[in-house]
Write an enzyme that holds these catalytic residues in place. Sequence first.
Site, short mmCIF file in Angstrom:
data_model
loop_
_atom_site.label_atom_id
_atom_site.label_comp_id
_atom_site.label_asym_id
_atom_site.label_seq_id
_atom_site.Cartn_x
_atom_site.Cartn_y
_atom_site.Cartn_z
N CYS A 30 20.70 22.14 16.08
CA CYS A 30 22.06 21.72 16.43
C CYS A 30 22.75 21.11 15.22
O CYS A 30 22.15 20.32 14.50
CB CYS A 30 22.01 20.71 17.57
SG CYS A 30 23.62 20.14 18.13
N HIS A 58 23.69 26.06 25.46
CA HIS A 58 23.68 24.98 24.47
C HIS A 58 25.08 24.39 24.31
O HIS A 58 25.26 23.16 24.33
CB HIS A 58 23.18 25.57 23.15
CG HIS A 58 23.09 24.59 22.02
ND1 HIS A 58 21.90 24.27 21.42
CD2 HIS A 58 24.04 23.88 21.37
CE1 HIS A 58 22.11 23.39 20.44
NE2 HIS A 58 23.41 23.14 20.39
N GLU A 59 26.08 25.27 24.17
CA GLU A 59 27.44 24.78 23.97
C GLU A 59 27.98 24.11 25.23
O GLU A 59 28.70 23.10 25.16
CB GLU A 59 28.35 25.93 23.53
CG GLU A 59 27.96 26.61 22.23
CD GLU A 59 27.83 25.63 21.08
OE1 GLU A 59 27.02 25.89 20.18
OE2 GLU A 59 28.53 24.59 21.07
N HIS A 90 26.97 20.59 25.51
CA HIS A 90 27.79 19.69 24.69
C HIS A 90 29.00 19.18 25.48
O HIS A 90 29.40 18.02 25.34
CB HIS A 90 28.29 20.41 23.44
CG HIS A 90 27.33 20.40 22.30
ND1 HIS A 90 26.82 19.24 21.74
CD2 HIS A 90 26.79 21.41 21.57
CE1 HIS A 90 26.01 19.53 20.75
NE2 HIS A 90 25.97 20.84 20.62
#
Length: 222
Positions: free
Chosen positions: A99, A141-142, A145
């Site tokens: 990351c 993953h995004e 966030h």
Amino acid sequence: MTVRPIVITGEPVLHRRAEPVTEFDDSLRDLVADMFDTMDVANGVGLAAPQIGVGLRVFTWQMRNEDGVPERGVIVNPYVKASKAAEGAPDPHEEAEGCLSVPGESFPLRRGERAEVTGVDVDGNEISFRATGWFARCMQHEYDHLNGFLYVDRLDGRWSRKAKKAVRAKGWGVPGSSWLPGVDPDPFGHGEAGADSHDVGEDVGGAIVDVGGDVGPDHERV
């Protein structure tokens, strides 16, 4: 071109839920342009707005895929529904993530192999697609966030302990740390002799380490 600093774990914006975008105007387009510039210079395969200190529900990607989705894109106010991850421990070589907000580190994490993605573009037009393999990993993953989670928050057992130790050793975990792509050294070694390609989806459909450099499972940054 405006490349913005990427904030590092410990910065509050990374650890709280981002706000929905309500104004689809030039300021949103400028933000997205800066996100693409920052992602490209950072050799990332994905970037979420909170990673540049903006608490809005937007992320970009640059990743080849086998799903018929443009390899370069942006989604606003997304919803990502992933399939259940397979049982068992993640492979430390084939399932390593990295990351841009935990720069230079990578740890194995098992995720669902498929994801349904919906949202809108910068003009408010609906977007919907299915992602598989490493592209699905990038989407998850995004999306994490935008909900205040980093991939290291999802690690189990010894990998979680190793990640926490690495964060402490570098003085992260508190507000105030960032790095500037193109000025500070690339934390994942892109551009160095023998470094892996930035093309995430090419080998394995996009082995991701931070959805940011995808050629081998150990080199993706997002």
